[in-house]
Design an enzyme around this catalytic site. Structure first.
Site: not given
Length: 473
Positions: A40, A452
């Site tokens: 990682g 929206h």
């Protein structure tokens, strides 16, 4: 000598390394990773993930502190830094387990030791065999067809003062703090420095930022940098720009550090040095190869991440392009696909989204107006403020003055850049990244139906504004 002959050995198990290893496995190759610490790498353990976890906690605290702006009265609340750290550590641990499971799923062998590249020998007619040294003194030799160097980078210290890990801190050190400092000085007003300035200020630490350049965020547009500086200043961060520090500027004492600058001085509890990162390319055996590096130690590659030794590739921070986790991943995948398939899409650094996870957030892709003009491009900027977007007003607590700006090449009508500062722009930038990858136009962006209310409507309005068809501005 390992009994297994690998198609690819990856030197370094960070984001660039393990992603490349997975891609090679998907192509049916035998793959090994050599990693001396934890899979990682910096991103997972000392960078992206833990920092963003802290930033989220800081954002929550900021919202609660300003809850009355939303009509919510909060009487008492406290920062439990111990639990903030526990949450961060739990996230990192869970993701680390996930990376290990990915290695098992893709049958990738992991050698937990220090890897170095060997030269030609009786075991190999070409350089590239990897020697792995373990903490117990044992070692292995890993023969292979290809090598990918993905050894990452480490924080860079000032030439006149090194990290002592108690009062003079690196970004690694500050993530290991168990208590919040009362007053922190940050030397370096780039991405990492400003993210820590934002989160620590929101958690109650007094923060002073020193920047050697004329302004903070020198790689972003002047207006973006100015807007972010104003926002952070209003919240209590102090900035000193165009300040050159030297060996006489920083003095440690029993209870902190004194910083002298010009005729002024301040005393702080700790100092974070955040002036960039240096590549981990020392003592990995490059002297046994034909590989070339620049003065900073970054490995030189072609557009497909290939070094002067054609069977050895490099990706991620160690090549010094854009030191971003998602860039390292793309470089690693491009390298693997060039090794085994021969015709990958090379990384186009002008199409890479760049993000700053401060509050407010900053995101950009391509060129800003100053950069375009510096390259003698006839460019024009179009801007939409977030205050024109209903969802931004709903989400806002009254202090953000964010905007979204598109840069157009006036001779070709192409979108050559986009800059944003405001709520959740590190998510919105991905829509722009797709638009650029698909070679979309401003009109196509403007004519795409956006839900929206949503923050992404700012992009629709911006695309329409370029065509002189904006509705709400």
């Amino acid at each position: 000598m390992s009994e297994k002959q690998y198609d690819l050995v990856v030197l370094g198990g960070g984001t660039a390394g393990y992603v490349a290893a997975i891609r090679a496995s998907q192509l049916g190759k035998n793959v090994a990773i050599v990693e001396k610490s934890l899979l990682g790498g910096t991103c997972l353990h000392k960078g992206c993930i833990p920092t963003k976890s802290l930033l989220k906690s800081a954002e929550v605290h900021h919202t609660i502190k300003n809850a009355t702006s939303f009509g919510i009265d909060v009487n008492d609340f406290n920062i439990n830094f111990e639990n903030i750290l526990k949450r961060k550590d739990a996230i990192v641990s869970q993701m680390y387990q996930g990376v290990n499971q990915l290695m098992q799923h893709h049958h990738i062998d992991v050698y937990n030791g220090t890897g170095r590249i060997l030269g030609t020998s009786i075991f190999s007619p070409q350089s590239g065999t990897i020697s792995v040294e373990y903490d117990d003194g044992d070692s292995d030799l890993i023969p292979n067809q290809f090598v990918l160097i993905a050894t990452g980078s480490t924080p860079k210290s000032l030439p006149f003062i090194d990290f002592d890990h108690e009062r003079i801190l690196s970004s690694d050190d500050i993530l290991a703090l168990q208590e919040l400092p009362e007053h922190l000085a940050i030397i370096g007003g780039g991405v990492i420095g400003l993210e820590f300035a934002s989160l620590l200020n929101d958690l109650g630490t007094k923060v002073t930022v020193f920047e050697a350049n004329e302004r903070i965020l020198p790689t972003e547009s002047k207006q973006i940098a100015s807007t972010l500086k104003n926002e952070l200043t209003q919240r209590g961060v102090t900035f000193h720009e165009d300040v050159q520090l030297d060996e006489n500027s920083i003095q440690k004492d029993d209870d902190g550090v004194t910083i002298h600058f010009g005729d002024n001085q301040i005393h702080v509890e700790k100092v974070l040095i955040s002036i960039g990162r240096q590549p981990n390319t020392h003592d990995i055996g490059l002297n046994n190869t034909k590989i070339k590096t620049n003065e900073a130690g970054h490995i030189l590659t072609n557009e497909f991440q290939q070094t002067e030794d054609k069977h050895i590739y490099a990706a991620g921070d160690c090549i010094g392009k854009l030191q971003l986790a998602h860039v390292g991943s793309k470089e690693g995948m491009a390298a693997v696909e060039h090794m085994f398939e021969g015709s990958p899409i090379p990384v186009d650094y002008d199409l890479v989204p760049k993000c700053v996870y401060t509050y407010p957030e900053v995101a950009s892709i391509g060129k800003n107006l100053e950069q375009a003009k510096a390259q003698n491009i006839k460019a024009r900027a179009y801007k939409i403020p977030f205050k024109a977007i209903g969802k931004a007003m709903i989400d806002d607590i009254g202090e953000q003055k964010g905007f979204c700006e598109m840069i157009i090449n006036q001779e070709t009508d192409e979108i050559i850049g986009l800059n944003m500062i405001g709520p959740h722009v590190t998510e919105l930038i991905n829509e722009v990244s797709l638009l650029q990858f698909m070679n979309g136009s401003s009109l196509e962006l403007g004519l795409t139906t956006h839900a929206h209310p949503s923050l992404s409507e700012v992009l629709m309005e911006l695309g329409l504004k370029v065509e002189d068809r904006a509705i709400h501005v």
